[in-house]
Write a protein that holds these residues in place. Structure first.
Motif, PDB file in Angstrom:
ATOM      1  N   ASP A   1       9.196   4.059   6.250  1.00  0.00           N
ATOM      2  CA  ASP A   1       9.231   5.533   6.253  1.00  0.00           C
ATOM      3  C   ASP A   1       7.841   6.167   6.375  1.00  0.00           C
ATOM      4  O   ASP A   1       7.410   6.927   5.490  1.00  0.00           O
ATOM      5  CB  ASP A   1       9.914   6.043   4.973  1.00  0.00           C
ATOM      6  CG  ASP A   1      11.407   5.747   4.940  1.00  0.00           C
ATOM      7  OD1 ASP A   1      11.959   5.263   5.948  1.00  0.00           O
ATOM      8  OD2 ASP A   1      12.037   6.013   3.893  1.00  0.00           O
ATOM      9  N   PRO A   2       7.137   5.902   7.499  1.00  0.00           N
ATOM     10  CA  PRO A   2       5.740   6.361   7.613  1.00  0.00           C
ATOM     11  C   PRO A   2       5.617   7.860   7.916  1.00  0.00           C
ATOM     12  O   PRO A   2       5.506   8.275   9.063  1.00  0.00           O
ATOM     13  CB  PRO A   2       5.187   5.520   8.774  1.00  0.00           C
ATOM     14  CG  PRO A   2       6.379   5.230   9.626  1.00  0.00           C
ATOM     15  CD  PRO A   2       7.549   5.092   8.677  1.00  0.00           C
ATOM     16  N   PHE A   3       5.616   8.649   6.867  1.00  0.00           N
ATOM     17  CA  PHE A   3       5.451  10.112   6.940  1.00  0.00           C
ATOM     18  C   PHE A   3       3.989  10.392   6.604  1.00  0.00           C
ATOM     19  O   PHE A   3       3.606  10.374   5.437  1.00  0.00           O
ATOM     20  CB  PHE A   3       6.403  10.762   5.939  1.00  0.00           C
ATOM     21  CG  PHE A   3       6.288  12.253   5.803  1.00  0.00           C
ATOM     22  CD1 PHE A   3       6.262  13.087   6.916  1.00  0.00           C
ATOM     23  CD2 PHE A   3       6.224  12.831   4.541  1.00  0.00           C
ATOM     24  CE1 PHE A   3       6.171  14.469   6.760  1.00  0.00           C
ATOM     25  CE2 PHE A   3       6.142  14.210   4.381  1.00  0.00           C
ATOM     26  CZ  PHE A   3       6.107  15.028   5.497  1.00  0.00           C
ATOM     27  N   ILE A   4       3.181  10.632   7.628  1.00  0.00           N
ATOM     28  CA  ILE A   4       1.722  10.552   7.474  1.00  0.00           C
ATOM     29  C   ILE A   4       1.037  11.885   7.797  1.00  0.00           C
ATOM     30  O   ILE A   4       0.500  12.548   6.911  1.00  0.00           O
ATOM     31  CB  ILE A   4       1.165   9.423   8.393  1.00  0.00           C
ATOM     32  CG1 ILE A   4       1.893   8.082   8.133  1.00  0.00           C
ATOM     33  CG2 ILE A   4      -0.340   9.296   8.230  1.00  0.00           C
ATOM     34  CD1 ILE A   4       1.692   7.484   6.770  1.00  0.00           C
TER      35      ILE A   4
ATOM     36  N   ARG B   1       0.857  -1.192   0.000  1.00  0.00           N
ATOM     37  CA  ARG B   1       0.000   0.000   0.000  1.00  0.00           C
ATOM     38  C   ARG B   1       0.883   1.228   0.000  1.00  0.00           C
ATOM     39  O   ARG B   1       1.894   1.276   0.717  1.00  0.00           O
ATOM     40  CB  ARG B   1      -0.903  -0.014   1.242  1.00  0.00           C
ATOM     41  CG  ARG B   1      -1.956   1.076   1.213  1.00  0.00           C
ATOM     42  CD  ARG B   1      -2.925   0.918   2.369  1.00  0.00           C
ATOM     43  NE  ARG B   1      -3.938   1.955   2.328  1.00  0.00           N
ATOM     44  CZ  ARG B   1      -4.669   2.338   3.373  1.00  0.00           C
ATOM     45  NH1 ARG B   1      -4.516   1.729   4.538  1.00  0.00           N
ATOM     46  NH2 ARG B   1      -5.555   3.301   3.248  1.00  0.00           N
ATOM     47  N   TYR B   2       0.499   2.226  -0.808  1.00  0.00           N
ATOM     48  CA  TYR B   2       1.293   3.449  -0.948  1.00  0.00           C
ATOM     49  C   TYR B   2       0.569   4.619  -0.294  1.00  0.00           C
ATOM     50  O   TYR B   2      -0.572   4.929  -0.658  1.00  0.00           O
ATOM     51  CB  TYR B   2       1.525   3.745  -2.434  1.00  0.00           C
ATOM     52  CG  TYR B   2       2.424   4.916  -2.721  1.00  0.00           C
ATOM     53  CD1 TYR B   2       3.543   5.187  -1.925  1.00  0.00           C
ATOM     54  CD2 TYR B   2       2.184   5.755  -3.802  1.00  0.00           C
ATOM     55  CE1 TYR B   2       4.374   6.260  -2.197  1.00  0.00           C
ATOM     56  CE2 TYR B   2       3.020   6.830  -4.086  1.00  0.00           C
ATOM     57  CZ  TYR B   2       4.111   7.075  -3.277  1.00  0.00           C
ATOM     58  OH  TYR B   2       4.937   8.142  -3.540  1.00  0.00           O
ATOM     59  N   PHE B   3       1.228   5.260   0.652  1.00  0.00           N
ATOM     60  CA  PHE B   3       0.634   6.412   1.349  1.00  0.00           C
ATOM     61  C   PHE B   3       1.057   7.746   0.742  1.00  0.00           C
ATOM     62  O   PHE B   3       0.698   8.792   1.265  1.00  0.00           O
ATOM     63  CB  PHE B   3       1.026   6.391   2.825  1.00  0.00           C
ATOM     64  CG  PHE B   3       0.486   5.207   3.579  1.00  0.00           C
ATOM     65  CD1 PHE B   3      -0.873   4.942   3.591  1.00  0.00           C
ATOM     66  CD2 PHE B   3       1.338   4.357   4.258  1.00  0.00           C
ATOM     67  CE1 PHE B   3      -1.376   3.844   4.287  1.00  0.00           C
ATOM     68  CE2 PHE B   3       0.844   3.269   4.951  1.00  0.00           C
ATOM     69  CZ  PHE B   3      -0.514   3.007   4.962  1.00  0.00           C
ATOM     70  N   SER B   4       1.866   7.729  -0.308  1.00  0.00           N
ATOM     71  CA  SER B   4       2.515   8.897  -0.939  1.00  0.00           C
ATOM     72  C   SER B   4       3.885   9.134  -0.328  1.00  0.00           C
ATOM     73  O   SER B   4       4.243   8.516   0.668  1.00  0.00           O
ATOM     74  CB  SER B   4       1.669  10.184  -0.890  1.00  0.00           C
ATOM     75  OG  SER B   4       1.728  10.784   0.394  1.00  0.00           O
TER      76      SER B   4
END
Ligand code: NI
Ligand code: MN
Length: 226
Positions: free
Chosen positions: A24-27, A4-7
């Protein structure tokens, strides 16, 4: 496995056995991210380097679910200093985790922590999970040893930056795909901020002109990798 891609450079991997990895969870401070950090949990958090747009929301997520951080030595120690569990590694080393194999690779970039401390060497990561080899390059400029990385581990999916300014732009990223020779290239690290605006469809067209496959993931989209 599912991807899954969060951007930006943030991805979630769910293995066939149901383990969840965040990379690299930059949310929450990411203007292009369609989810909130409070919606996420993880068994493992993989960090490529210490910049704020990569460490991101790692610690607020980790406060809820106690994941194992995986990072190069200095960045792993930074996570340990914050009170979390971490597995210390370094570039060139691989380790068999419960989810599969993970190897750190070189990346040409910086890695200062949000507090201004040394975050260790920036890295990319090659993951071998459920029979799939996935290479997340981290933030990096183009380097010729990408050819070696692809020779040592035939890459199925390559996730690579195209946004320019801090990393490769489209032209260098297309060359990176040519060198690494993955089955599928997926662009990342673009359009988060004005300074890294890039057209992922131009990247896709130019990769396809090499006779190779590229997939532009929507922000929030999940793919089943085969
Ligand atoms: Ni960075
Ligand atoms: Mn970055």
């Amino acid at each position: 496995m599912k991807l899954r891609y969060f951007s930006h450079s943030s991805f979630q991997i769910t293995t066939d056995a149901g383990q969840v990895l965040l990379i690299d969870p930059f949310i929450d401070d990411n203007p292009t991210c369609p989810v909130r950090a409070e919606e996420l949990s993880a068994d493992f958090i993989v960090l490529t380097h210490a910049h704020g747009d990569h460490v991101g929301d790692s610690f607020s997520i980790a406060n809820r679910c106690d994941p194992l951080f995986i990072a190069v030595n200095e960045l792993a120690n930074y996570c340990i200093d914050k009170g979390f569990r971490a597995h210390n590694m370094h570039i060139g080393g691989a380790y068999e985790f419960g989810f599969g194999r993970l190897k750190f690779t070189i990346a040409h970039h910086g890695s200062m922590t949000p507090e201004g401390g040394y975050g260790g060497e920036p890295a990319g990561v090659v993951l071998s999970i459920d029979g799939i080899n996935l290479y997340h390059t981290g933030d990096t400029g183009l380097f010729y040893d990408m050819k070696l990385i692809g020779e040592m581990t035939p890459i199925d999916y390559m996730l690579l930056p195209i946004g320019d300014n801090f990393t490769m732009g489209i032209g260098d990223a297309v060359k990176a795909v040519e060198l690494t020779d993955p089955r599928v290239a997926i662009p990342m690290h673009y359009n988060t901020f004005p300074v890294i605006e890039a057209d992922p469809h131009e990247f896709k067209r130019r990769v396809e002109a090499l006779g190779k496959e590229a997939v532009v993931m929507d922000f929030g989209q999940e793919l089943t990798l085969t």
